[in-house]
Design an enzyme around this catalytic site. Structure first.
Site, mmCIF file in Angstrom:
data_model
loop_
_atom_site.group_PDB
_atom_site.id
_atom_site.type_symbol
_atom_site.label_atom_id
_atom_site.label_comp_id
_atom_site.label_asym_id
_atom_site.label_seq_id
_atom_site.Cartn_x
_atom_site.Cartn_y
_atom_site.Cartn_z
ATOM 1 N N GLU A 145 -51.811 22.040 8.317
ATOM 2 C CA GLU A 145 -51.171 22.257 9.615
ATOM 3 C C GLU A 145 -51.299 21.021 10.496
ATOM 4 O OE1 GLU A 145 -50.729 26.356 11.692
ATOM 5 O OE2 GLU A 145 -52.462 25.398 12.627
ATOM 6 N N HIS A 194 -62.137 28.000 -16.103
ATOM 7 C CA HIS A 194 -61.490 29.007 -16.941
ATOM 8 C C HIS A 194 -60.127 29.370 -16.353
ATOM 9 C CE1 HIS A 194 -65.211 29.659 -19.250
ATOM 10 N NE2 HIS A 194 -65.803 29.384 -18.094
ATOM 11 N N LYS A 222 -41.942 31.331 13.899
ATOM 12 C CA LYS A 222 -42.078 32.473 14.805
ATOM 13 C C LYS A 222 -40.740 32.825 15.443
ATOM 14 C CE LYS A 222 -46.919 31.599 16.057
ATOM 15 N NZ LYS A 222 -47.840 31.202 17.151
#
Length: 530
Positions: A322, A351, A455
């Site tokens: 950000e 793994h 937004k």
């Protein structure tokens, strides 16, 4: 390079910081011999930029505000005595409130002590507190933490189901600087409904961390919440963990916030130094610049060999991406900067995706985090002379070696032990490294226009949803495909969004929308059933 040459390189490039129990090894980064000399002038400018930032310069030009998270652990650095006093007053208030909760002075309405806390926040208002809670939590936690960190109804139901009847002795902390963050507002309303369903008054359980006179602040005053703590406009969400955002939940959990702040303060002191090779934050920033060619050419993989650091990569993901992920530089040029950050924990990752790291596309560099102390006390032996922690150490060293043998670069951060002081130091180390890197590539690390764009786009979708559902409920007895619906409301260009709205609404009974299958999904017809 043979192992003896690597040992000499390791000795030459190991940065040691006894004051915070932290070492940084950059020897497995293949920077050229003249790298530090070539970039020193730019690094000195980064030091100057940071000094101006700490001195109170307007660093976020978009919002005309200062950026002062460093003052939180050294209030005397604040540019005015008033700010320093506010920081000290707030910290004192956090400690006193937490002490009151712990000793039973502040109780739940049942008269019993609060035993749990529900933290409602998103982004920096959740990731920092979650990381600290997970890294430093124990069976002896004074309040057990839970989180609403999304606007996912099912996710909130799961948390509430886990809390169960203990909601009666659960404190809810609502965190939002603006007080208008929709995800946090939604979480607060969901929590309030849960309390009311049990015949409880939400205000008697609620605490606000928010900006002065925000809508949330006004709500807390009007309803008589237990307490309110400030979020200042000069502290960004992703750098707020040493403010009330992170300190209040940590203090209530029983974490030593004085040690957390001390670790951050000491790290700030070290990383404020202008001698590049002695400054671990500067070295981090420079290694990022080397690895990514200063333009995000490679990803950053975070591999902590400690379960308690599992959430560190998620925390760093926001802090770095950000801050660094920007379309334009400070001169207005389109640069599309950024560094992708991901990770999990070792040796689990061996793994999972380490196979690709060693043999796949070489588009990354690794940051290993090594914790020397395995656990408090002595470990059992799983083999003669070997503990589980020895295996973990072996897997770390083996992976580091295997990657380097195949031309994969890595950094290693080593800490003596994992405690509040160390966590504070790690937080401060990366906060400052981000600031230095931003200066090196000439971007603003302290705004987030892309988040605001998302937004706004969400608001457009919700407004369109209102039109779609309103039209359907007025058109009783009529059915529409998505294309017909879009045409009916004059939103032909938004037909895909209309289709997605109808799919979602018809899957959730509260909206009162049914669907009838057609030959293809695009022939499905939707109608009101209210």
């Amino acid at each position: 390079m043979d192992k003896l040459h690597l040992w000499e390189r390791y000795k030459s490039h190991l940065n040691v910081n006894p004051a915070i129990g932290l070492m940084l090894d950059i020897s497995r980064m293949d920077f050229p011999d003249g790298f530090f000399n070539d970039i020193e002038q730019r690094m000195q400018k980064a030091f100057n930029d940071m000094a101006e930032l700490e001195g109170g310069a307007i660093a976020n030009q978009d919002e005309r505000r200062m950026v002062g998270h460093y003052w939180l652990r050294e209030p005397n650095l604040a540019p005015t005595g008033g700010l320093a006093a506010e920081i000290a007053f707030t910290l004192r208030g956090i400690k006193e409130f937490a002490a009151g909760v712990h000793d039973g002075t502040v109780t739940a309405p049942t008269g019993k002590r609060f035993m749990r806390m529900l933290v409602v926040g998103i982004g920096g208002s959740a990731l920092g507190p979650q990381f600290v809670a997970d890294a430093l939590g124990s069976a002896a936690d004074r309040l057990r933490p839970y989180f609403f960190d999304n606007t996912d109804p099912d996710g909130m139901d799961r948390v509430l189901a886990e809390i169960g009847a203990s909601l009666r002795e659960t404190m809810t902390i609502v965190i939002s600087k603006s007080g208008g963050t929709k995800e946090t507002r939604n979480g607060m309303l969901e929590a309030k409904r849960a309390y009311h369903a049990m015949g409880l008054e939400f205000a008697e359980h609620a605490v606000a961390v928010t900006g002065k006179d925000s809508e949330l602040d006004k709500t807390a005053v009007r309803e008589g919440w237990l307490a309110r703590f400030p979020m200042w406009d000069w502290v960004g969400g992703r750098t707020s963990v040493t403010s009330a955002v992170g300190l209040l939940p940590a203090a209530l959990q029983g974490i030593d916030i004085a040690a957390l702040l001390e670790g951050a303060r000491l790290c700030d002191e070290i990383t404020r130094g202008r001698e590049t090779r002695a400054n671990p934050a500067a070295l981090l920033a420079l290694m990022w610049h080397h690895a990514t060619a200063g333009r995000g050419a490679k990803d950053m993989v975070i591999l902590p060999y400690k379960d308690r650091l599992l959430l560190f990569s998620r925390y760093l993901q926001q802090l770095i991406m950000e801050s660094i992920g920007k379309e334009r530089d400070l001169d207005g040029n389109i640069v599309n900067q950024g560094i992708a950050v991901y990770g999990n924990k070792g040796s689990t990752d061996q793994h999972a995706y380490v196979q690709q790291l060693r043999e796949g596309v070489n588009n990354f560099f690794v940051t290993f985090i090594e914790v020397l102390q395995d656990r408090e006390g002595k470990s059992m032996e799983v083999e003669a002379g070997v503990t589980s922690g020895d295996y973990l150490n072996g897997f770390f060293q083996g992976t580091r070696q295997a990657l380097y043998e195949n031309g994969r670069e890595s950094l290693t951060i080593t800490v003596d032990r994992l405690d509040a002081r160390t966590i504070g130091a790690l937080i401060a180390l990366y906060e400052r490294a981000v600031g230095y890197y931003a200066s090196l590539v000439n971007i603003n690390a302290y705004h987030q226009p892309g988040v605001e764009a998302g937004k706004k786009a969400a608001g457009v979708v919700l407004n369109l949803q209102g039109e779609v559902l309103s039209y359907l409920h007025r058109a009783q007895g009529m059915e529409f495909t998505a294309e017909e619906m879009a045409a009916a409301i004059g939103a032909e260009k938004e037909v895909e969004t209309v289709f997605k709205i109808l799919l979602h609404a018809s899957a959730n009974p509260g909206h009162g929308i049914a669907r009838e299958a057609g030959e293809t999904v695009f022939d499905w017809r939707f109608r009101s059933v209210r």
